[in-house]
Structures are given as structure tokens and as C-alpha cells.
Design an enzyme around this catalytic site. Structure first.
Site, PDB file in Angstrom:
ATOM      1  N   LEU A   8       0.860  -1.181   0.000  1.00  0.00           N
ATOM      2  CA  LEU A   8       0.000   0.000   0.000  1.00  0.00           C
ATOM      3  C   LEU A   8       0.895   1.228   0.000  1.00  0.00           C
ATOM      4  O   LEU A   8       1.802   1.344   0.842  1.00  0.00           O
ATOM      5  CB  LEU A   8      -0.912  -0.008   1.220  1.00  0.00           C
ATOM      6  CG  LEU A   8      -1.945   1.122   1.359  1.00  0.00           C
ATOM      7  CD1 LEU A   8      -3.141   0.642   2.182  1.00  0.00           C
ATOM      8  CD2 LEU A   8      -1.361   2.380   1.997  1.00  0.00           C
ATOM      9  N   ILE A   9       0.644   2.141  -0.928  1.00  0.00           N
ATOM     10  CA  ILE A   9       1.465   3.344  -1.077  1.00  0.00           C
ATOM     11  C   ILE A   9       0.559   4.564  -0.981  1.00  0.00           C
ATOM     12  O   ILE A   9      -0.486   4.627  -1.628  1.00  0.00           O
ATOM     13  CB  ILE A   9       2.211   3.339  -2.433  1.00  0.00           C
ATOM     14  CG1 ILE A   9       3.037   2.063  -2.576  1.00  0.00           C
ATOM     15  CG2 ILE A   9       3.093   4.581  -2.572  1.00  0.00           C
ATOM     16  CD1 ILE A   9       3.644   1.868  -3.954  1.00  0.00           C
ATOM     17  N   GLY A  11      -0.124   8.869  -1.179  1.00  0.00           N
ATOM     18  CA  GLY A  11       0.329  10.055  -1.890  1.00  0.00           C
ATOM     19  C   GLY A  11       0.801   9.763  -3.303  1.00  0.00           C
ATOM     20  O   GLY A  11       1.935  10.085  -3.662  1.00  0.00           O
ATOM     21  N   SER A  13      -0.666  10.597  -6.460  1.00  0.00           N
ATOM     22  CA  SER A  13      -1.222  11.310  -7.611  1.00  0.00           C
ATOM     23  C   SER A  13      -0.145  11.818  -8.555  1.00  0.00           C
ATOM     24  O   SER A  13      -0.422  12.079  -9.733  1.00  0.00           O
ATOM     25  CB  SER A  13      -2.100  12.481  -7.151  1.00  0.00           C
ATOM     26  OG  SER A  13      -1.336  13.425  -6.420  1.00  0.00           O
ATOM     27  N   SER A  14       1.087  11.959  -8.067  1.00  0.00           N
ATOM     28  CA  SER A  14       2.171  12.481  -8.903  1.00  0.00           C
ATOM     29  C   SER A  14       3.501  12.149  -8.249  1.00  0.00           C
ATOM     30  O   SER A  14       3.564  11.561  -7.161  1.00  0.00           O
ATOM     31  CB  SER A  14       2.034  14.006  -9.072  1.00  0.00           C
ATOM     32  OG  SER A  14       2.158  14.665  -7.814  1.00  0.00           O
ATOM     33  N   GLY A  15       4.585  12.511  -8.921  1.00  0.00           N
ATOM     34  CA  GLY A  15       5.910  12.474  -8.332  1.00  0.00           C
ATOM     35  C   GLY A  15       6.384  11.102  -7.891  1.00  0.00           C
ATOM     36  O   GLY A  15       6.173  10.090  -8.575  1.00  0.00           O
ATOM     37  N   ILE A  16       7.043  11.063  -6.740  1.00  0.00           N
ATOM     38  CA  ILE A  16       7.656   9.832  -6.244  1.00  0.00           C
ATOM     39  C   ILE A  16       6.604   8.755  -6.007  1.00  0.00           C
ATOM     40  O   ILE A  16       6.819   7.578  -6.305  1.00  0.00           O
ATOM     41  CB  ILE A  16       8.446  10.105  -4.953  1.00  0.00           C
ATOM     42  CG1 ILE A  16       9.618  11.058  -5.231  1.00  0.00           C
ATOM     43  CG2 ILE A  16       8.980   8.800  -4.359  1.00  0.00           C
ATOM     44  CD1 ILE A  16      10.351  11.507  -3.983  1.00  0.00           C
ATOM     45  N   GLY A  17       5.449   9.135  -5.473  1.00  0.00           N
ATOM     46  CA  GLY A  17       4.415   8.146  -5.198  1.00  0.00           C
ATOM     47  C   GLY A  17       3.922   7.467  -6.457  1.00  0.00           C
ATOM     48  O   GLY A  17       3.803   6.231  -6.507  1.00  0.00           O
ATOM     49  N   TYR A 152       8.108  22.381   8.031  1.00  0.00           N
ATOM     50  CA  TYR A 152       8.273  21.179   7.218  1.00  0.00           C
ATOM     51  C   TYR A 152       9.416  20.322   7.756  1.00  0.00           C
ATOM     52  O   TYR A 152       9.267  19.097   7.919  1.00  0.00           O
ATOM     53  CB  TYR A 152       8.537  21.579   5.769  1.00  0.00           C
ATOM     54  CG  TYR A 152       8.789  20.422   4.840  1.00  0.00           C
ATOM     55  CD1 TYR A 152       7.730  19.644   4.380  1.00  0.00           C
ATOM     56  CD2 TYR A 152      10.075  20.094   4.424  1.00  0.00           C
ATOM     57  CE1 TYR A 152       7.943  18.572   3.528  1.00  0.00           C
ATOM     58  CE2 TYR A 152      10.298  19.017   3.576  1.00  0.00           C
ATOM     59  CZ  TYR A 152       9.245  18.267   3.128  1.00  0.00           C
ATOM     60  OH  TYR A 152       9.460  17.200   2.297  1.00  0.00           O
TER      61      TYR A 152
END
Length: 280
Positions: A8-9, A11, A13-17, A152
């Protein structure tokens, strides 16, 4: 690797995920791709189709404990097991203490720290059952504090400290814990902060010169030295598939050198000398 293993991953929708979803599916994992807004899944579905892989796409809001519990329970009910979790969901933030509220800082912590805990807590009983893996994408900002990223970096420091403390406890029940530390990655992450950077400089008051210097340096770094999401995802897959994954992995030589500065800087002068130069 058995195709029966389930990851299960968050985040995605884009990028690294997104890149990790595709890479994990290619590696033979049954991949559950989760994201907060299903309307943003088009790029994910397109990437999966182009790669010739299937993904199980589900809505998950990491700050909503009921949403997390429903998704984790649903994955186990539908697939029969859960072998790994990749905590990737997060939100960027730009600001400094005098110019923002403590509520702003709490909101950053809620997504980037407590969201990770929500997912990890729900998953751990199932990961114990499969001698699974708990992987969290943090940041080089979880090792070295960076100007105008106080909230952050505080969240990422918290994640690193929590997972480093949890790792030996989890190992005692058969679960391997790892953190993955990217540097600059050419993704939509910076754009997703949702700020008008020029307006931020104009509103920064006495901090405007330092903020301008920091933004000029950071934009140049992302334009000229950023990894691709696929390159960073390769390190996540290493943590997912290595026979004995290390606790801490960086995604590039640059990230290894950068974080190494902190680990050999006993009095803090090297780090503050470096980051101080970023603000003029």
C-alpha cells in the site's frame, strides 16, 4: 518475488508516489495506490496503462483515522494480506515563525507527521502477520534544518526520530522499518505548496532579503540538479525488495553528501555555515 505480495502506497497522484506505484507493480507486487483526491488519479492511471501494469486505486486521507482504518481493513479483506506500506503522502510548506501562526505549523505536522503515524499504526498488525516492511519517504530536510522550512523540517525530523526509535521495536516482531531521504526531485511537490512566491517575498517584511536569496537558490537547485521521480522511486523499491534493507537510504549521491554533513558535524557549525549562506 511472489506476485501475491501486497504493498500500500500513499500520496500517489504524482511524483515519487506515482513512480513508486508503477515500479512496484513492475516488480511483481500487487500495488494499492492511494490518494486523497480520486479526481487527481488520471496521471496515475495513464502511467499504469503505459507501463502495462494494474493498480488498485483507492481514496485515502492520511489525516482521517476512519479513512485510514477503512482502507487498510479493506485491502486486507480484498487481498488477504498486507506485506508492505510506503508512507509517501505529504505537503510542502514555506514560512518562518514570526510571519505565520502556530496553527499553520500544527497543520504541517498533521499531514507530514501524524498522517504517517495514522497509516503506520493501522498497518502494523498486518505487517506483523507477514513479517513485512514499513517504509517512509522523508527528506534530506529530516536531517538538516533549512531556512524558511522550519515547520516542514520539524515534521520530517519528527518522522525520522519516531521511525528510528520504532525500528528496533518493530524488528523484534519481524517488521523492517526504513526511511528514504530524497533531495531535490523534479516533481509537482513545490508547485503543490500553493503559494504566490512573489507575494510571499513582498509580505516577508524584514525577512524579505533572506527569503529572496533562499528562493533564488532553491529554484536554481530544482531546475538544474533535481532527480527524476523514477530515480528517487528506485531507492524506495530497493528498500522494498532488499533482503535486509538498511534503516536509512538516500536517493542520490548528492543527498548522501548533504546528509553526511550533519552526521559528522558535532557542534552544528558546518550545517549553519552552509544554510546561512543560502540566505545571504
Amino acid at each position: 518475488m511472489s506476485s501475491s505480495k501486497v504493498v500500500l502506497i500513499t500520496g500517489t497522484s504524482s511524483g515519487i508516489g506515482l513512480a513508486t506505484d508503477v515500479a512496484a507493480a513492475r516488480a511483481g507486487w500487487r500495488t494499492v495506490a492511494t490518494l486523497r483526491d480520486p479526481d487527481r488519479a488520471d496521471a496515475l492511471r495513464k502511467a499504469a496503462a503505459e507501463a502495462g501494469v494494474e493498480l488498485d486505486v483507492r481514496r485515502l486521507d492520511v489525516v482521517d483515522e476512519a479513512s485510514v482504518a477503512a482502507v487498510v481493513d479493506g485491502v486486507v479483506a480484498d487481498h488477504g494480506r498486507l506485506d508492505a506500506v510506503v508512507n509517501n503522502a505529504g505537503a510542502g510548506h514555506l514560512g518562518t515563525l514570526e510571519n505565520e501562526t502556530v496553527a499553520d505549523v500544527r497543520a504541517v505536522m498533521e499531514v507530514n507527521f501524524f498522517g504517517v503515524l495514522n497509516v503506520s499504526k493501522a498497518a502494523l498488525p498486518h505487517l506483523r502477520a507477514t513479517a513485512g516492511r514499513l517504509i517512509t519517504v522523508t527528506s534530506v530536510g529530516g536531517v538538516i534544518g533549512q531556512p524558511f522550512n522550519e515547520a516542514y523540517c520539524a515534521a520530517k525530523f519528527a518522522v525520522e526520530g519516531y521511525m528510528e526509535s520504532l525500528a528496533p521495536v518493530a524488528a523484534s516482531v519481524g517488521v523492517a522499518v526504513s526511511v528514504v531521504e530524497p533531495g531535490a526531485v523534479a516533481t509537482e511537490f513545490v508547485n503543490n505548496i500553493g503559494l504566490d512566491l512573489e507575494a510571499e517575498v513582498a509580505a516577508a517584511g524584514p525577512y524579505a532579503p533572506a527569503l529572496r536569496a533562499y528562493l533564488d537558490r532553491t529554484v536554481a537547485q530544482f531546475l538544474n540538479g533535481a532527480q527524476t521521480p523514477a530515480e528517487a522511486a528506485g531507492t524506495v523499491i530497493e528498500a522494498l525488495t532488499a533482503e535486509r534493507p538498511p534503516f536509512r537510504l538516500q536517493t542520490s549521491d548528492w543527498a548522501r553528501g548533504f546528509t553526511g554533513t550533519k552526521l559528522t558535524d558535532l557542534d552544528g557549525s558546518a550545517v549553519l555555515g552552509m544554510t546561512g549562506s543560502w540566505v545571504g
